[in-house]
Design an enzyme around this catalytic site. Structure first.
Site, PDB file in Angstrom:
ATOM      1  N   ASP A  46       0.790  -1.231   0.000  1.00 38.18           N
ATOM      2  CA  ASP A  46       0.000   0.000   0.000  1.00 38.18           C
ATOM      3  C   ASP A  46       0.823   1.282   0.000  1.00 38.18           C
ATOM      4  OD1 ASP A  46      -1.750  -2.211   1.413  1.00 38.18           O
ATOM      5  OD2 ASP A  46      -3.122  -0.696   0.634  1.00 38.18           O
ATOM      6  N   TYR A  78      -9.748  -1.391   2.969  1.00 37.27           N
ATOM      7  CA  TYR A  78      -9.186  -1.327   4.314  1.00 37.27           C
ATOM      8  C   TYR A  78      -8.928   0.105   4.752  1.00 37.27           C
ATOM      9  CZ  TYR A  78      -8.625  -6.163   5.599  1.00 37.27           C
ATOM     10  OH  TYR A  78      -8.889  -7.439   5.979  1.00 37.27           O
TER      11      TYR A  78
HETATM   12 CU   LIG Z   1      -7.324  -8.353   6.835  1.00 37.13          CU
END
Ligand SMILES: [Cu+2]
Length: 647
Positions: free
Chosen positions: A317, A407
């Site tokens: 990320d 997320y």
């Molecule tokens: Cu996870």
């Protein structure tokens, strides 16, 4: 891992300056420092210099604009008020030519210092690409037919854009910049991540903007309804109020935070977000140096499902997406309590030749700082009188949150009154889900979280680069393992201390209570023990992918939890500067290749904490924050408990 709506919305605004404390009174004469992140004005200046250069081609993009940090020697030598170097790194990317250049701009002299083409290197995914790649996929006939084949309409689909990770795409030109799109049903519903459209992946060549591959491995059921029944709110809550009638116990001067013996600065990079700098502590008197610089330098999230539509998924990320531009606006009552003080920041618009007021977009409430109750700090009770001597603890929390796709990652640095620092990263959001035809299918390499929806097993690795300067730069790393000593006595156990004298890596060993100490090379405490700081892992996540796995091979910090290197300017990222479609061996393996001595040297510890996510039904449709981390504690740094002076 997906289109970031916050920054896009935020582009409508312009901000006068980055790093503005919006709640606390701003000191009249805030001092800037060499490690401060670029202000919005500096971003504008840096890009203006690049735009005035004849080498900039029409339509080029600026994927990343950040401070080029001064050499560490200059940072250490700097004293408040003294002049210092100020430079920006501007990435220039020519889409059609698939060419990345890196431009160093001298902000004081308003000139280009260097303009370097980086052949074969890819910048991280930049904001404009989210919309451009999704638009290309939406226009593709094969993809549209695949959606209609599922009795869905293309207009109802959310396309989630991913860096290609370990994907091998037949027909892709060598070195082509690729992005992939996976699909979710949006319709008129909020948050699409609990409504996966399984089996369909499209790949875009980002130079030609052509969809070069659409793979459809077959139709699975698609959830088109809102998950989670709407329930009446739980009742019985009484107000829980945090007040500090005299204000916080910390003070802020520019980027410098001071709190009850602690002192540190908060820098910012559009790549990794906030960076803690120049961390020192002493209960009284001038703070003693502990850490020169600490940041969450990379994340790796590999998925463990063998399906070819999943095997390539391993999000890095920080480097693949430049998480620093996705800082969520922190809110009282959601992220932080009401006594929090906020910091704003700003990141660069990636489009060239936009008006000056569109050059940056604001990141409001990017960082929060607040004190919270720490519970019992210590107690001792007199055995005759039962008189107690106890103290209540207090913590200083410095926190921020990246919202990146399905997320949300929340980082907390918690400073303690006794010189300790607890570091934790929390994952929340929605697991990456797949549609399945049966419970059996949903239970293979995954957890069935709802009818026809499964959450594949995966891991989250978080690499922290910690440039320790424990009472100075001459440091030594020591590994401590505990083991039984049956030869001495059946009850006996002892510690093996192993100095790690050369650059390399070490593994976790929870069965021997392994931890590490960074010690000063020569300084000793009052009883003659080395002055040091202990790093204690609080979680253990070995990688479960095979060592041959391409994704794992590109993520060295997931292979071994701790690496140690010499402190060298420019070595900031565990998977290297260019992890997007990156090369195996970049980053840590290259940094340690010559195994230089770290014995008594200026060293950097790279520690990766990790979370093996075996999803639960209760993680659906949104998972609560689950945190992992590590702790830092003084060991021989002081001559006695440094919290004896707590009132
Ligand atoms: Cu996870």
């Amino acid at each position: 891992m997906t289109r970031p709506s916050g920054p896009v919305l935020a582009r409508a605004f312009a901000l006068a300056a980055a790093l503005v404390f919006v709640t606390a009174p701003t000191p009249a004469a805030a001092q800037s420092s060499p490690v401060d992140g670029l202000t919005a004005a500096e971003i504008r200046d840096a890009v203006a210099v690049v735009e005035a250069d004849p080498r900039l081609v029409q339509g080029a993009f600026f994927p990343l604009v950040k401070l080029r940090e001064p050499p560490k020697a200059e940072v250490l030598a700097w004293t408040p008020g003294a002049a210092f170097r100020r430079e920006a790194l501007v990435q220039v990317f020519e889409r059609a030519a698939n060419r990345l250049s890196e431009v160093i701009v001298d902000l004081r002299g308003r000139r280009v210092v260097s303009w370097t083409v980086q052949p074969g290197r890819q910048p991280g995914v930049y904001l404009s690409e989210w919309t451009d790649a999704a638009a290309a996929i939406r226009a593709d006939t094969r993809w549209r037919n695949a959606i209609r084949g599922r009795n869905l309409q293309p207009k109802d689909i959310y396309v989630d854009i991913w860096a290609p990770g370990a994907a091998v795409v037949p027909g892709a030109a060598p070195g082509a910049r690729l992005l992939r799109g996976i699909a979710f049903y949006r319709g008129n519903l909020p948050n699409p991540y609990d409504r996966p459209i399984e089996g369909l992946v499209a790949t875009v060549d980002m130079s030609t903007m052509q969809v070069i591959e659409v793979t459809d491995t077959g139709i699975k059921p698609v959830n088109t309804t809102l998950s989670g029944a709407t329930k009446p709110p739980r009742t019985g809550f009484k107000p829980l109020v945090v007040t500090q009638p005299q204000g916080p116990s910390f003070t802020i001067d520019g980027s410098k935070v001071s709190w009850l013996g602690w002192e540190f600065r908060i820098g910012y990079s559009m790549r990794e977000g906030p960076v803690l700098q120049r961390i020192g502590f002493a209960p009284s008197g001038p703070p003693r140096s502990i850490i020169n610089r600490m940041s969450l330098d990379e994340i790796y999230v590999p998925y463990g499902h063998p399906d070819p539509q999943w095997a390539w998924r391993g999000a890095m990320d920080v480097g693949e997406y430049n998480t620093g531009q996705y800082l969520a606006p922190l809110a009282v009552g959601v992220d932080v309590p009401s006594n929090a003080v906020f910091l704003d920041s700003a990141a660069a618009n990636d489009v060239s030749r936009v008006p000056a007021n569109k050059r940056t977009f604001p990141l409001p409430h990017a960082v929060a700082i607040f004190e919270r109750n720490g519970g019992l700090l210590f107690d001792r009770t007199d055995p005759d009188s039962f008189e107690r001597e106890g103290r209540f603890g207090r913590e200083l929390v410095v926190t921020w949150t990246y919202a990146i796709g399905n997320y949300t990652y929340n980082t907390e640095y918690v400073f303690q009154l006794d010189g300790g620092i607890d570091v934790s990263v929390g994952a929340t959001g929605t697991t990456l889900n797949r549609g399945v035809s049966s419970a059996a299918e949903g239970s293979a390499f995954a957890t069935l979280v709802a009818p026809n929806i499964a959450a594949p097993l995966h891991q989250h690795f978080f690499s922290f680069r910690i440039d320790f300067d424990v009472d100075g730069t001459a440091n030594r790393l020591v590994e401590e393992d505990t083991h039984g000593s049956p030869a001495a006595s059946s009850n006996a156990f002892e510690i093996d201390r192993t100095p790690i004298t050369a650059e390399g890596f070490r593994d976790l060993s929870p069965m021997s209570n392994r931890h590490w100490i960074v010690e000063h090379a020569t300084k000793r405490d009052a009883v003659g023990l080395p002055v040091g700081y202990r790093l204690h892992p609080e979680s253990h996540a070995p990688a479960f992918a095979d060592p041959s796995d391409e994704g794992l091979r590109r993520a060295p910090f997931a292979q071994h939890a701790l690496w140690v290197t010499r402190a060298r300017d420019g070595e900031l990222y565990a998977a290297g500067d260019y992890p997007n479609q990156g090369q195996i061996g970049d980053g840590l393996p290259a940094f340690v290749a010559d195994h230089q001595s770290v014995d008594g040297q200026d060293l950097v510890v790279w520690f990766a904490t990790g979370l093996t996510h075996i999803p639960r039904v209760e993680d659906f449709p949104v998972m609560n924050r689950e945190a992992v981390g590590f702790s830092l504690r003084p060991q021989g740094f002081f001559d006695e408990n440094p919290a004896l002076d707590i009132p």
